[in-house]
Structures are given as structure tokens and as C-alpha cells.
Design a protein around this motif. Structure first.
Motif, PDB file in Angstrom:
ATOM      1  N   ILE A   4     -93.048  13.601 -10.106  1.00  0.00           N
ATOM      2  CA  ILE A   4     -94.211  13.288 -11.049  1.00  0.00           C
ATOM      3  C   ILE A   4     -93.799  11.780 -11.449  1.00  0.00           C
ATOM      4  N   SER A   5     -92.419  11.518 -12.007  1.00  0.00           N
ATOM      5  CA  SER A   5     -92.201  10.201 -12.250  1.00  0.00           C
ATOM      6  C   SER A   5     -92.544   9.045 -11.242  1.00  0.00           C
ATOM      7  N   ILE A   6     -92.358   9.398  -9.899  1.00  0.00           N
ATOM      8  CA  ILE A   6     -92.448   8.677  -8.728  1.00  0.00           C
ATOM      9  C   ILE A   6     -93.862   8.313  -8.747  1.00  0.00           C
ATOM     10  N   VAL A  11     -98.363   3.696  -9.993  1.00  0.00           N
ATOM     11  CA  VAL A  11     -99.736   3.324 -10.707  1.00  0.00           C
ATOM     12  C   VAL A  11     -99.867   1.974 -10.938  1.00  0.00           C
ATOM     13  N   ALA A  12     -98.881   1.460 -11.723  1.00  0.00           N
ATOM     14  CA  ALA A  12     -98.917  -0.133 -11.897  1.00  0.00           C
ATOM     15  C   ALA A  12     -99.309  -1.015 -10.595  1.00  0.00           C
ATOM     16  N   LEU A  43     -95.869  -7.255 -15.438  1.00  0.00           N
ATOM     17  CA  LEU A  43     -96.282  -6.987 -16.927  1.00  0.00           C
ATOM     18  C   LEU A  43     -96.902  -5.408 -17.188  1.00  0.00           C
ATOM     19  N   TYR A  44     -97.393  -5.010 -16.430  1.00  0.00           N
ATOM     20  CA  TYR A  44     -98.197  -3.584 -16.515  1.00  0.00           C
ATOM     21  C   TYR A  44     -96.991  -2.723 -16.715  1.00  0.00           C
ATOM     22  N   VAL A  45     -95.795  -2.727 -15.867  1.00  0.00           N
ATOM     23  CA  VAL A  45     -94.802  -1.812 -15.945  1.00  0.00           C
ATOM     24  C   VAL A  45     -94.140  -1.915 -17.246  1.00  0.00           C
TER      25      VAL A  45
END
Length: 228
Positions: A4-6, A11-12, A43-45
Motif C-alpha cells: 500500500i505504501s508503494i 502518487v507524486a 516538492l510534492y513528496v
């Protein structure tokens, strides 16, 4: 949870990739630079998705024994509470760095698929360094989330805490105060985006102080709390 974390980690890159493709559709005459793609994705991460995602992972690691009611069984093994904290922190660091590398690799792949321009060895090395620094600093800033998780023994307060942190990130991201707020200072340090109003040492102090305070508070609380 790891799988799930992957999904969360990709996403970013996908968000930025779609945004750049839309921009390219509107202005096909303007080339898209690899360097800009790497910077915007990081930046998003660091400012948004990473804070929330790593916060969820942190609360999961440090709350699962309470949820499963197995902590008292773990403590029957001749192992100190500090050792438990350190082992979980080690796993958390590996987990965060792994997700950070996944984000970087996917950003590279998407950039190649989109035929973005300007890729060279210098940009590859610099962007990888920026991603790893950002992920490492977010790891250091996980200690307040650990403390909140242990105190309330629930996922919800920790998630609310990370949401609040993210909202402040959004609020001050473009202001001069971003170098002082620990979670936005992580991006400032990673991208070397310091401002003339404040010396760089202020950013380092804010992160280190927050990390140490959170860690000390966690150790003191966990050592003295009764496990039922």
C-alpha cells in the motif's frame, strides 16, 4: 502495508507527470526540462504526500502491538524498551528510503517516457541526492509522530497530527518562514533553497531540535508507561 505504501509513493510522480503532460498539450512549443520535473516531484513528496504517507507508516509501526495487544508479550523477551524503539526506527528508516528511491526511479522512467529534455549525469546525481536528503530529514522528523502515536495508542491522532503539519507546509511553503518550520525546512535543505533573511543553520537547528525533542519525549514516555 508495504505494498500500500508503494502505491502511495508513486502518487507524486504520476501527479506531476500528468500535470506536465497537460502543460505540454497547451504549450507544445515549450520543452519540459527533466530538472524541473525532478524538483517539482520532490516538492510534492517532501511537503505533501511524504509527510502524510510516512506519518501513516510511523503510526502503523509503533501502534500495531497495541492494536494486536501483543506488546506485553514482546516485553517478556529479555529486550529493553529502548531496543524496541531503536529497531522500529531502523525499519522505518529503511522503509522511508526505499519509498523515496521508488519515487525517484518512477520520476526518471516517466520523464523518459514523456521525452523530457535535459537529462544528464549531473542532474541524475543531484536529483537523487536531493530525494535522499529529503527522505532522511522526514525520517528525523518522524519522532513527534511516534510520540503522539504512543501517547494516544491510536492511528487517528497521529494522522490528524500529520494533516496539521501538511496544512502548515502548504500555508508557508512560499514564504520566508519556510526555512524555520522543520517540515518545510526539509525541502529547503534538500533543494538548497535557503533565503537571505535567515542563515542556513536555522533550518538545521529547527529539524535537529524537533527530532531530538520528539525522540527524548518518546523514550521517557515509553520507558515509564505501564503496559497492560
Amino acid at each position: 502495508m508495504f505494498l500500500i505504501s508503494i502505491v502511495g509513493a508513486v502518487v507524486a510522480p504520476f501527479m506531476c507527470f500528468i500535470g506536465y503532460l497537460m502543460k505540454k498539450t497547451e504549450r507544445p512549443d515549450i520543452p519540459i526540462k527533466f530538472n524541473e520535473f525532478f524538483v517539482d516531484t520532490n516538492l510534492y513528496v517532501v511537503l505533501l504526500i511524504g509527510v502524510l504517507l510516512y506519518g501513516v507508516i510511523t503510526s502503523y509501526l509503533f501502534n500495531r502491538e497495541y492494536v494486536e495487544n501483543t506488546l506485553k508479550n514482546v516485553l517478556t523477551i529479555p529486550i529493553s524498551k529502548i531496543s524496541i524503539i531503536i529497531s522500529k526506527l531502523t525499519l522505518l528508516l529503511i522503509w522511508i528510503i526505499t519509498l523515496t528511491v521508488v519515487s525517484w526511479v518512477l520520476t526518471l522512467i516517466l520523464g523518459l517516457m514523456g521525452s523530457f529534455e535535459g537529462l544528464n549525469t549531473i542532474i541524475l546525481i543531484r536529483s537523487f541526492k536531493e530525494y535522499i536528503i529529503g527522505g532522511s530529514l522526514l525520517f528525523l522528523l518522524s519522532t513527534p509522530t511516534i510520540f503522539v502515536t504512543l501517547v494516544f495508542k491510536d492511528y487517528v491522532p497521529a494522522i490528524v497530527f500529520t494533516i496539521a503539519v501538511t496544512m502548515v507546509n502548504v500555508l508557508i511553503a512560499n514564504s520566508k518562514y519556510s526555512v524555520l518550520y522543520p517540515w518545510s525546512a526539509a525541502l529547503v535543505i534538500a533543494n538548497n533553497g535557503f533565503r537571505p533573511e535567515y542563515p542556513p543553520i536555522y533550518s538545521y537547528i529547527s529539524i535537529v531540535a524537533t527530532s531530538i525533542i520528539g525522540f527524548v519525549a518518546t523514550i521517557i514516555y515509553f520507558k515509564n508507561v505501564d503496559v497492560k
